[in-house]
Structures are given as structure tokens and as C-alpha cells.
Write a protein that holds these residues in place. Structure first.
Motif, PDB file in Angstrom:
ATOM      1  N   ALA A   1      11.803 -43.642  -0.795  1.00  0.00           N
ATOM      2  CA  ALA A   1      11.432 -42.274  -1.125  1.00  0.00           C
ATOM      3  C   ALA A   1      10.875 -41.590   0.109  1.00  0.00           C
ATOM      4  CB  ALA A   1      10.406 -42.257  -2.257  1.00  0.00           C
ATOM      5  N   ARG A   2      11.234 -40.339   0.303  1.00  0.00           N
ATOM      6  CA  ARG A   2      10.736 -39.557   1.439  1.00  0.00           C
ATOM      7  C   ARG A   2       9.385 -38.950   1.071  1.00  0.00           C
ATOM      8  NH1 ARG A   2      13.652 -36.639   5.422  1.00  0.00           N
ATOM      9  NH2 ARG A   2      12.185 -36.128   7.104  1.00  0.00           N
ATOM     10  N   ILE A   3       8.378 -39.209   1.879  1.00  0.00           N
ATOM     11  CA  ILE A   3       7.039 -38.695   1.618  1.00  0.00           C
ATOM     12  C   ILE A   3       6.941 -37.262   2.130  1.00  0.00           C
ATOM     13  CG2 ILE A   3       4.572 -39.009   2.063  1.00  0.00           C
ATOM     14  CD1 ILE A   3       5.194 -41.992   2.571  1.00  0.00           C
ATOM     15  N   ARG A   4       6.550 -36.349   1.243  1.00  0.00           N
ATOM     16  CA  ARG A   4       6.387 -34.949   1.612  1.00  0.00           C
ATOM     17  C   ARG A   4       4.938 -34.601   1.916  1.00  0.00           C
ATOM     18  NH1 ARG A   4      11.275 -33.672   3.309  1.00  0.00           N
ATOM     19  NH2 ARG A   4      12.876 -34.159   1.776  1.00  0.00           N
ATOM     20  N   LYS A   5       4.023 -35.126   1.131  1.00  0.00           N
ATOM     21  CA  LYS A   5       2.597 -34.927   1.399  1.00  0.00           C
ATOM     22  C   LYS A   5       1.794 -35.960   0.626  1.00  0.00           C
ATOM     23  CE  LYS A   5       2.204 -30.715  -0.260  1.00  0.00           C
ATOM     24  NZ  LYS A   5       1.604 -29.438  -0.723  1.00  0.00           N
ATOM     25  N   GLN A   6       0.525 -36.088   0.964  1.00  0.00           N
ATOM     26  CA  GLN A   6      -0.382 -37.000   0.262  1.00  0.00           C
ATOM     27  C   GLN A   6      -1.570 -36.221  -0.247  1.00  0.00           C
ATOM     28  OE1 GLN A   6      -1.813 -40.306   2.581  1.00  0.00           O
ATOM     29  NE2 GLN A   6      -2.832 -41.296   0.865  1.00  0.00           N
ATOM     30  N   HIS A   7      -1.988 -36.542  -1.471  1.00  0.00           N
ATOM     31  CA  HIS A   7      -3.172 -35.922  -2.065  1.00  0.00           C
ATOM     32  C   HIS A   7      -3.987 -37.020  -2.733  1.00  0.00           C
ATOM     33  CE1 HIS A   7      -5.661 -32.801  -3.908  1.00  0.00           C
ATOM     34  NE2 HIS A   7      -5.594 -33.512  -5.033  1.00  0.00           N
ATOM     35  N   GLY A   8      -5.084 -37.430  -2.102  1.00  0.00           N
ATOM     36  CA  GLY A   8      -5.871 -38.521  -2.650  1.00  0.00           C
ATOM     37  C   GLY A   8      -5.076 -39.811  -2.674  1.00  0.00           C
ATOM     38  N   ASP A   9      -4.967 -40.409  -3.849  1.00  0.00           N
ATOM     39  CA  ASP A   9      -4.225 -41.665  -4.011  1.00  0.00           C
ATOM     40  C   ASP A   9      -2.774 -41.440  -4.422  1.00  0.00           C
ATOM     41  OD1 ASP A   9      -6.512 -43.095  -3.396  1.00  0.00           O
ATOM     42  OD2 ASP A   9      -7.153 -43.237  -5.478  1.00  0.00           O
ATOM     43  N   TYR A  10      -2.288 -40.212  -4.319  1.00  0.00           N
ATOM     44  CA  TYR A  10      -0.930 -39.882  -4.762  1.00  0.00           C
ATOM     45  C   TYR A  10      -0.083 -39.381  -3.589  1.00  0.00           C
ATOM     46  CZ  TYR A  10      -2.207 -40.254  -9.705  1.00  0.00           C
ATOM     47  OH  TYR A  10      -2.610 -40.729 -10.941  1.00  0.00           O
ATOM     48  N   TYR A  11       1.222 -39.693  -3.684  1.00  0.00           N
ATOM     49  CA  TYR A  11       2.188 -39.214  -2.702  1.00  0.00           C
ATOM     50  C   TYR A  11       3.210 -38.330  -3.400  1.00  0.00           C
ATOM     51  CZ  TYR A  11       0.444 -42.959   0.334  1.00  0.00           C
ATOM     52  OH  TYR A  11      -0.347 -43.781   1.087  1.00  0.00           O
ATOM     53  N   LEU A  12       3.474 -37.168  -2.812  1.00  0.00           N
ATOM     54  CA  LEU A  12       4.568 -36.327  -3.286  1.00  0.00           C
ATOM     55  C   LEU A  12       5.834 -36.793  -2.572  1.00  0.00           C
ATOM     56  CD1 LEU A  12       5.504 -33.857  -4.944  1.00  0.00           C
ATOM     57  CD2 LEU A  12       5.040 -32.462  -2.912  1.00  0.00           C
TER      58      LEU A  12
END
Length: 246
Positions: free
Chosen positions: A214-225
Motif C-alpha cells: 500500500a502507498r502511504i499518503r500521510k500518517q495521523h497518530g497510529d493510523y496511515y492513510l
């Protein structure tokens, strides 16, 4: 010859992957003990032993052997993750690449085709491309700016200048390829749910299989978009997803 027999044969090569190059970075005794557990078929204990060597003692051999242990446990997501990590450290190693492909086949996955920059990147680790870029840049700068001051002319200077610029361009492409690779992660568990928002209570937006890239677009806390393939998009928690590059 079946896929699983081929994998078993290739897995025997784990002892042959040299740990000597990393001898000063990883404790040899612990590495050998983990290999002994693997050889005895104690794959869960071997995986635990290899994990204890990380992250302080990163090496292609540790990640490769850990990937093999996870494969035999049927945990294809972590296996693919560690094969990918091993390739990042040793991209020209055919055994790592073969076992990665066999694991993807066992997990019934079709990886996305690599970009042309990723193909170039595979010729050397990221550190090698970095050094080539730095050295070729300064050599080209010296030939272009300093050589005229000393009245150095002729075909030799022209040839060296062209060569250094070509190496600089290739290094830039290789580094971009590794930048793309660094934006990927691996799904660790089967039927992991993509969420609409980075919260535990968020509704689902689809599911993904263990081992998918999966391509990571952004991270927010413990989650990856992340985006998976061409049509899947959503948030994944770090309990079911891990970047290839930490």
C-alpha cells in the motif's frame, strides 16, 4: 517442482547468506541461536529470536531469515514485510527476491508493476546511490568550474565531465526510485479493514489482504492513510500495517 518444494530448497540457503558482513552490528551468538531454532523447525521461537535482534541490529540476513520463519508459520504479511526490508538492504540478492515472489504467490497476490525508477534503484542500495550522487556532483563541478582555470582542455576532460554527469543523473533516478519504495508499506493481517477516518469507530471502506503493498499518503497518530492498487483508499492502524522503511 512445486512452489512449496522450491521455497523449502531456497530457505536452506538462509545459513549461506553471510552474516560476517554484519558481524560488528549484530551479536553472532544470538543470530546463530536463532538459525539453530529455525533448522530444528521451531519457527515461532526462531521468529521471536530474530525479532530480538531488531531494530538495533538491522541486516539483510536477519530480515531474510525472519521472513522465512514467518512464511513457515503461514503469516504471509509479516513474511513479505521482512523480505521487502531485506531487499532494501541487499537489492541484488536473488534468494531474497525469489522467496518474496514465492510468498506472494502462496498468498495469491499480484504485486503492482514497478516504476522504471524502481527498476534502476534495484541496481544498488540507497547508500550506494547517495555516495555516487555526491561524488559525481563534485567531480562534475570541479571539471566544469575549476578545470578551465588551469586551462585543462581536450577530449579527456570532456569525456570525464560527460561520464560524471551521466552517473549523477543515474544516481538521481536511483534515489527517486528508493524514495518511491520508501512510501510503501505492507498489510500484516488478512481482511484488514480500511477505515473512512483515522479512528477505531470509523465505518469501513473496504478490506485488504495480508501481504498487499500500500502507498502511504500521510500518517495521523497510529493510523496511515493508504492507497492499495487503483481503487482502494482509506486508513489502516499500525496494528495491521507497517511501513517498509521505519
Amino acid at each position: 517442482m512445486s512452489t512449496y518444494i522450491r521455497f523449502a530448497i531456497l530457505s536452506l540457503l538462509l545459513i549461506a547468506i553471510p552474516s560476517a558482513a554484519n558481524a560488528q552490528k549484530s551479536p553472532i551468538i544470538d543470530f546463530d541461536q536463532a538459525n539453530a531454532l529455525y533448522a530444528e523447525g521451531k519457527f515461532e521461537e526462531a521468529a521471536t529470536a530474530y525479532q530480538k535482534l531488531l531494530p538495533e541490529h538491522q541486516s539483510a540476513s536477519v530480515h531474510y531469515n525472519l521472513g522465512n520463519a514467518y512464511y513457515h508459520l503461514g503469516e504471509y504479511g509479516p513474511a513479505i514485510l521482512h523480505f521487502e526490508k531485506a531487499l532494501a538492504l541487499d537489492p541484488r540478492n536473488p534468494d531474497i527476491r525469489a522467496n518474496l515472489e514465492l510468498t506472494q504467490e502462496a498468498a495469491q497476490l499480484t504485486p503492482p508493476p514497478p516504476l522504471w525508477a524502481e527498476i534502476v534503484a534495484d541496481f544498488a542500495p540507497v547508500n550506494t546511490w547517495t555516495w555516487l550522487a555526491v561524488v559525481s556532483f563534485w567531480v562534475a563541478a570541479a571539471l566544469l568550474l575549476l578545470a578551465p582555470l588551469y586551462r585543462w582542455k581536450g577530449p579527456l576532460r570532456g569525456g570525464l565531465t560527460a561520464l560524471s554527469i551521466l552517473i549523477l543523473i543515474a544516481s538521481g533516478i536511483g534515489l527517486y526510485g528508493w524514495h518511491v519504495r520508501g512510501s510503501y508499506g505492507v498489510v500484516l493481517t488478512d481482511e484488514a479493514t480500511l477505515s473512512v477516518a483515522p479512528t477505531a469507530s470509523s465505518p469501513g471502506a473496504g478490506s485488504v489482504k495480508a501481504g498487499e503493498l500500500a502507498r502511504i499518503r500521510k500518517q495521523h497518530g497510529d493510523y496511515y492513510l493508504v492507497t492499495v492498487g487503483d481503487n482502494k483508499f482509506g486508513w489502516l492502524p499500525n496494528t495491521v500495517f507497517s511501513p517498509v522503511w521505519d
